[in-house]
Design a protein around this motif. Sequence first.
Motif, PDB file in Angstrom:
ATOM      1  N   GLN A 458      43.907  -6.975 -18.750  1.00 16.48           N
ATOM      2  CA  GLN A 458      44.699  -6.313 -17.737  1.00 16.48           C
ATOM      3  C   GLN A 458      43.987  -5.076 -17.163  1.00 16.48           C
ATOM      4  OE1 GLN A 458      48.692  -5.334 -18.642  1.00 16.48           O
ATOM      5  NE2 GLN A 458      49.441  -5.175 -16.534  1.00 16.48           N
ATOM      6  N   TRP A 459      43.140  -4.507 -18.056  1.00 13.86           N
ATOM      7  CA  TRP A 459      42.476  -3.161 -18.029  1.00 13.86           C
ATOM      8  C   TRP A 459      41.167  -3.385 -17.852  1.00 13.86           C
ATOM      9  CZ3 TRP A 459      46.730  -1.364 -16.010  1.00 13.86           C
ATOM     10  CH2 TRP A 459      48.030  -1.664 -16.656  1.00 13.86           C
ATOM     11  N   GLU A 473      42.863  -0.843 -13.388  1.00 14.56           N
ATOM     12  CA  GLU A 473      43.826  -2.253 -13.171  1.00 14.56           C
ATOM     13  C   GLU A 473      42.722  -3.386 -12.670  1.00 14.56           C
ATOM     14  OE1 GLU A 473      48.361  -3.058 -12.260  1.00 14.56           O
ATOM     15  OE2 GLU A 473      47.158  -2.239 -10.711  1.00 14.56           O
ATOM     16  N   VAL A 474      42.599  -4.283 -13.341  1.00  8.55           N
ATOM     17  CA  VAL A 474      41.844  -5.345 -12.936  1.00  8.55           C
ATOM     18  C   VAL A 474      42.210  -6.026 -11.753  1.00  8.55           C
ATOM     19  CG1 VAL A 474      40.864  -7.502 -13.582  1.00  8.55           C
ATOM     20  CG2 VAL A 474      40.974  -5.974 -15.343  1.00  8.55           C
ATOM     21  N   THR A 476      43.932  -5.121  -9.125  1.00  9.04           N
ATOM     22  CA  THR A 476      43.995  -4.409  -7.802  1.00  9.04           C
ATOM     23  C   THR A 476      42.817  -3.391  -7.632  1.00  9.04           C
ATOM     24  OG1 THR A 476      45.003  -2.673  -8.932  1.00  9.04           O
ATOM     25  CG2 THR A 476      46.402  -4.456  -7.774  1.00  9.04           C
ATOM     26  N   ALA A 477      41.895  -3.243  -8.605  1.00 12.29           N
ATOM     27  CA  ALA A 477      40.778  -2.214  -8.543  1.00 12.29           C
ATOM     28  C   ALA A 477      41.154  -0.924  -8.392  1.00 12.29           C
ATOM     29  CB  ALA A 477      39.851  -2.651  -7.285  1.00 12.29           C
ATOM     30  N   ARG A 478      42.473  -0.830  -9.029  1.00 11.68           N
ATOM     31  CA  ARG A 478      43.095   0.832  -8.790  1.00 11.68           C
ATOM     32  C   ARG A 478      42.584   1.419 -10.039  1.00 11.68           C
ATOM     33  NH1 ARG A 478      46.244   4.515  -6.232  1.00 11.68           N
ATOM     34  NH2 ARG A 478      46.752   6.032  -7.979  1.00 11.68           N
ATOM     35  N   LEU A 480      43.407   3.861 -12.728  1.00  5.68           N
ATOM     36  CA  LEU A 480      44.554   4.295 -13.171  1.00  5.68           C
ATOM     37  C   LEU A 480      44.476   5.760 -13.965  1.00  5.68           C
ATOM     38  CD1 LEU A 480      46.140   1.110 -14.734  1.00  5.68           C
ATOM     39  CD2 LEU A 480      46.873   2.614 -12.692  1.00  5.68           C
TER      40      LEU A 480
END
Lengths: 779, 416
Positions: A458-459, A473-474, A476-478, A480
Amino acid sequence: MRPTHSGTMSKLKNKKRNLEENEDEQLPIFDKDGGKDAHLDDGDEDQGDLSDGEESVFSGLEESGSESDDEEEEEEDEEDGSEEKSSDIEENQTADGDGDDQLSAKEVIKPQTDGQNSKEEKKKKKAAGKEGGEESVASVRDSGLQISSQVDEYEHDTSDEEDIRNTVGNIPMEWYKDYPHIGYDLEGKKIFKPIRNKDELDEFLDKMENPDYWRTVQDKMTGADIRLSDEQVDLVHRLQQGKFGDVNFNEYEPAIDFFSNEVMIHPVTNRPQDKRSFIPSLIEKEKVGKLVHAIKMGWIKPRRPKETTPQYYDLWAKEDPNSILGRHKMHVPAPKMKLPGHEESYNPPPEYLLSEEERLAWEQQDPEYRKLSFLPQKFACLRAVPAYSRFIHEQFERCLDLYLCPRQRKMRVNVNPEDLIPKLPKPKDLQPFPTTQSLVYRGHSSLVRSISISPSGQWLVSGSDDCTVRFWEVSTARCLKTVEVGGAVKGVAWNPNPSICLVAVSYDDTVVLLNPGLGDRLVCTATDQLISSYEEPEEVMDQSVQWAVAEGEGHEQGHRLILKHPKAVRQVTWHGKGDYLACVMPDNGSSLQVVIHQVSKRRTQNPFRKNKGLVQCVSFHPIRPYFFVATQRYVRVYNLIKQELTKKLMANCKWISSMAIHPGGDNVICGSYDCRLAWFDLDLSTKPYKVLRHHKKALRSVAYHRHYPLFASGSDDGSVIVCHGMVYNDLLQNPLIVPVKVLKGHTITHDLGVLDVTFHPTQPWVFSSGADGTVRLFT
Amino acid sequence: MSQVQARFFTENKKYLIDDVPFSIPAASEVTDLSAVINKLLEAKNDGHKHVEFDFLVQGQFLRTSLASRMETENISTEDVVEIEYVEKFTAPQPEECIMHDDWISSVEADSEWILTGSYDKTARIWSMEGKAVMTVAGHTDVNLYNGLSSLLLSASLDQTIMLWEWNSERNKVKARHCCRGHAGSVDTVAVDPTRTKFCSGSWDKMLKIWSAVPTEEEDEIEEPNRPRKKQKTEQMGLTRTPLMTFSGHNEAVSSVLWMDAEELCSASWDHTIRLWDAETGGQKNAITGSKVFNCISYSPLCRRLASGTTDRHVRLWDPRSKDGSLVLLSLTSHNGWVTAVRWSPSHEHQLVSGSLDNVVKLWDTRSCKAPLYDLAAHEDKVMCVDWTENGLILSGGADNKLYTYRYSACVSDAGA
């Protein structure tokens, strides 16, 4: 025989014998004086003499032929005997003579009796015993003995040695040229040259008047003139003609063959046949027995009958027997000459004559491309036709045509280049694998050296040269979370244990364990508790690495443990269970290049005592207690339990940059700075099973997928190449390696492209981080 | 070849024309045909205003010339071609652009209000005009998804779902319940048609069903002696535990929805869509795809599932088919992952999809080759879309903007 002796010589010999006689007679007296031993010896001789007494008469004959020592010995004795007897006989005829005469005679004779020297010496030895100091007497006796033995020999001798007057011996007579004398006679007086004052004229007169001049020779010894007798002249003639000197000698007497093949009633030797010729041979029996045994055992086989068919070289053996006239089919006829046409005519129809433009075009044309090799010309009559200037040239070309014409049709082998390529499955059949760029994780301001993904997938964590670590975040490319650290981040590694939430980050000489606080709350708090529950052991160990607990602001940001190393740390990697952490501090001069930390006990150990080269990267085996250490050229596999080197993989490249272990544990891939990727099958060999050279520039990172048969490599050329790498469970089948996709996306910055690649733990997705400060996801 | 026989028909009574075949040029395109119909209508009734029409040949929109279309569809030029005509859908009109402070992760709207969730850990309520009405802050982590009506649901990366009660008159929000139980980030929630239950899907591979009815009693908590319990309760609401847990997915659950009161549908990263019986908790059917599912949407009008995956396609599935994994239709035009897909609540053929390529696309399943409209307003990844009953399309994305579009699809032919 004796009575036939005549002249002075015989007298001389007689004298000698007499002397000998005397000596012999005196011997017993000496013996008596000398002792019994000598006497015994003498007795032996005497006995021998007695036994062979009868034969001694012929001793003279035999003596000349026989040379062997034993016989000589005997014969000598015999001679002695014979001499004694003969001397006895001759005793009566003794003539009186001087000792001087005898001595001189002996001296003269000596050189002629070479063959008997040995005898003489033996005699001397014998005599030494008997006669002691009286050698002179013995020698005198010896000489007498010699002479007596040669009596027979000189029976018919006409040699003029008998009247030797000159005693100078066999020397060049020129030496006496200037002296008035020519030598010395037996009595030592000078022999004077005869007075001859003949000049040339006298000589000439002599030649003219003396009828015997031609048979007159000068005796060099005496200088006197000697007139040769008729017999002597005759002898000279005979010798000059190459005949035997003796008139009576018949050289063509019939030979009698004693030893012939004919069995004679009275054989030459009457030796009876040996006993062994009547009884069977044991040795032969043994040999035959061995042969029989060998034949029975089949060791010896009957000789193969020789092939009677003669061997010839079959000229057409290679020809296909089915094609009866194959050779003739392949026949290439000699090129034929073109038949002359109208244009060759001396008076061609006007349409064959070239117009002006055609002629110009013909001249400008390359001779090879001309339709006609000549210009058609028109002549009024055949007489006006000149000699053809190109005749020789054309004949030569014709000869070349014949000579260079191929004799055989060439069978061209048509190989489709496609067939030479090994059959590999199509990439389409090997799906799924990443094909397109899906997400770009932007945020870093400098090159991203290292990325790592959480075990849940997930990360994603990335460490960059802008001194930050970012958590993404994988899906969404966000971004964090951003954690700042005190230096350019060289390596990040997410703890593979899903029940621990820790990320190891290395920068400068420090490794920080971060708790990102992502994922399951319980796991994060459990991790924090685990770290805070550590109790300092009783005895404090002296470690090369200082462990410290992060406090204050750092703790807020997620720092939990700070490990200060003596040198800059380049790589961090976790063991599969998540307790051990290996750090690489490349340094060529030190043995402290790799350290393994145990996080739960906060212990550090240096597994290697020796420096075996510049360590590039290390890795734990996913299942077994093995530890992989990649130096510039080799990958060493250590067994951590046995503490020994298990294997040494030869990478065949100049500088290994990265390494990844297959999750099955039996395969290793190594990327190198010389653009190669080497796949090792640990069961197969220590040499690469396959070397892939797909990248154009240095490889920076390689990675295996945990579940899918995929591996990827990132390179300085900005591309990630994904390959299908199927490993089969049965040991018989080699891994199948098929390159499936080149993924491009990263822009090349400062000559650096992709710096790290890693796969998603569950999906066939690959992440790559680049020098352009981005992380990209390919799906 | 130049002329073909065509018969036009429509289901809209307003635009009925005589049912006779016409001979029209084969090379004519949509505009030509539209002019023909308009001419006919003008001839029929004088007060006709010009209307743009769209034409369907064998259920597919006509986008090229009639001749080429007939060629590709293998329609004989000898026969009379049946051409349906509908009023042309006008392009969606952009209405509002609502700025947020952070990425918009989810959006849901009813006829009055818009509810958005954002990465700044808040949920916001907006009026249709784009006025911020309320900010709901309570999560400790990124906010993701929302329920609706006076009761709001917010699910978060902090593994909890909050049930809020919103008094729209007083404009106050009160946290009623905090639903704890997931061991991963909660990625999706869905309220059942009866509005008594809701279902949540999480990264921990679980689906959980919770009661959506606010009560004053707290469910049993695993930790009885919790310090500062009172204070916590005031802030976070009463703790609630799940009624039921469905496990079966091998990977994170990315999307969940209610097909009806008894049936649940969930999509997951393990490449499957599973149908569950909400009463018994049993798995009824599974559809297997080849890629990770990001989102699903179900239309009760056409009884189809639309899915957005990590490739470029929007796929339509029939959830009733027993053999499962049969793709009815693939809508391909996006260039990135399809992150959001939503059926039109009023039109059986239309859906909207959002993708990582910054574009929202409006589709008509009758024209599967190309979308009806591209709504390319976003400057970054589109994360969520919604479509309200009154014809409002909403889309939010990583550029912190929520766009709304008014789209007046003719309701008339929706009921067909």
